[in-house]
Motif scaffolding. Structure first.
Motif, PDB file in Angstrom:
ATOM      1  N   GLU A  27       0.835  -1.209   0.000  1.00  0.00           N
ATOM      2  CA  GLU A  27       0.000   0.000   0.000  1.00  0.00           C
ATOM      3  C   GLU A  27       0.868   1.257   0.000  1.00  0.00           C
ATOM      4  O   GLU A  27       0.578   2.228  -0.695  1.00  0.00           O
ATOM      5  CB  GLU A  27      -0.949  -0.003   1.205  1.00  0.00           C
TER       6      GLU A  27
ATOM      7  N   LYS B 294       0.854   4.063  -3.018  1.00  0.00           N
ATOM      8  CA  LYS B 294       0.688   5.510  -2.803  1.00  0.00           C
ATOM      9  C   LYS B 294       1.874   6.284  -3.374  1.00  0.00           C
ATOM     10  O   LYS B 294       1.704   7.364  -3.936  1.00  0.00           O
ATOM     11  CB  LYS B 294       0.528   5.813  -1.314  1.00  0.00           C
TER      12      LYS B 294
ATOM     13  N   LYS C  62       1.405   6.477  -7.102  1.00  0.00           N
ATOM     14  CA  LYS C  62       0.352   7.454  -7.408  1.00  0.00           C
ATOM     15  C   LYS C  62       0.894   8.874  -7.291  1.00  0.00           C
ATOM     16  O   LYS C  62       0.570   9.741  -8.095  1.00  0.00           O
ATOM     17  CB  LYS C  62      -0.848   7.279  -6.479  1.00  0.00           C
ATOM     18  N   SER C  63       1.699   9.104  -6.283  1.00  0.00           N
ATOM     19  CA  SER C  63       2.291  10.426  -6.082  1.00  0.00           C
ATOM     20  C   SER C  63       3.216  10.793  -7.246  1.00  0.00           C
ATOM     21  O   SER C  63       3.212  11.932  -7.712  1.00  0.00           O
ATOM     22  CB  SER C  63       3.050  10.457  -4.764  1.00  0.00           C
TER      23      SER C  63
END
Length: 165
Positions: free
Chosen positions: A62, A66, A69-70
């Motif tokens: 996870e 993230k 995605k950043s």
């Protein structure tokens, strides 16, 4: 060291040790007792942070999801080539983690990190939802095959294979 630093240290020790153990032992044979002993942290520290060994890996997956995605947050969502390159480069950077998951039979965690269910909803027009789902699973299949083969190719080499086929 304050409590937050101690907790970060404990979590890092547990993750690092678990990944190292998974390279030589089957995931199911690793006990919490063996894990905390090798990580040199207390059993209570493990259970203060996690319920299961899977939780340790899910948390890292996870965190990586993230992070990716950043990295991609300002990318043009229609620039598929850029999305692929960034995604492949990211997975290549974290080869050790993903190959260890794969070799331990934990492909579902890899799938969960790639197939973003939040991008697919009942509120979307059907063609968009089906396209988003198909693209996610295409990337998953591509990355799984790449992992299975040892992730030897660069993102540019993989893209070239796709473009030239």
């Amino acid at each position: 060291m304050n409590n937050q630093e101690k907790n970060t240290y404990v979590r890092n020790q547990i993750l690092t040790t678990l990944l190292e153990m998974m390279k030589t032992e089957s995931f199911n044979s690793i006990t919490i007792s063996d894990l905390v002993a090798k990580a040199e942290v207390g059993r209570a520290s493990f259970y203060r942070n996690y319920r299961t060994k899977e939780d340790v890996l899910r948390e890292e997956a996870e965190r990586l999801k993230k992070e990716l995605k950043s990295i991609r947050k300002n990318d043009n969502p229609y620039d598929v080539r850029l999305i692929l390159i960034r995604t492949l480069d990211f997975y290549k950077l974290h080869t050790d983690f993903y190959i260890t998951l794969y070799n331990s039979g934990l492909k579902q965690m890899i799938q969960d990190s790639i197939v973003d269910e939040s991008l697919i909803s009942d509120n979307q027009p059907a063609p968009l939802a089906y396209t988003a789902s198909a693209f996610s699973y295409l990337i998953y299949g591509w990355i799984i095959e790449w992992i299975r083969r040892g992730m030897k190719e660069t993102s540019d080499e993989l893209i070239a294979m796709f473009e030239n086929s």
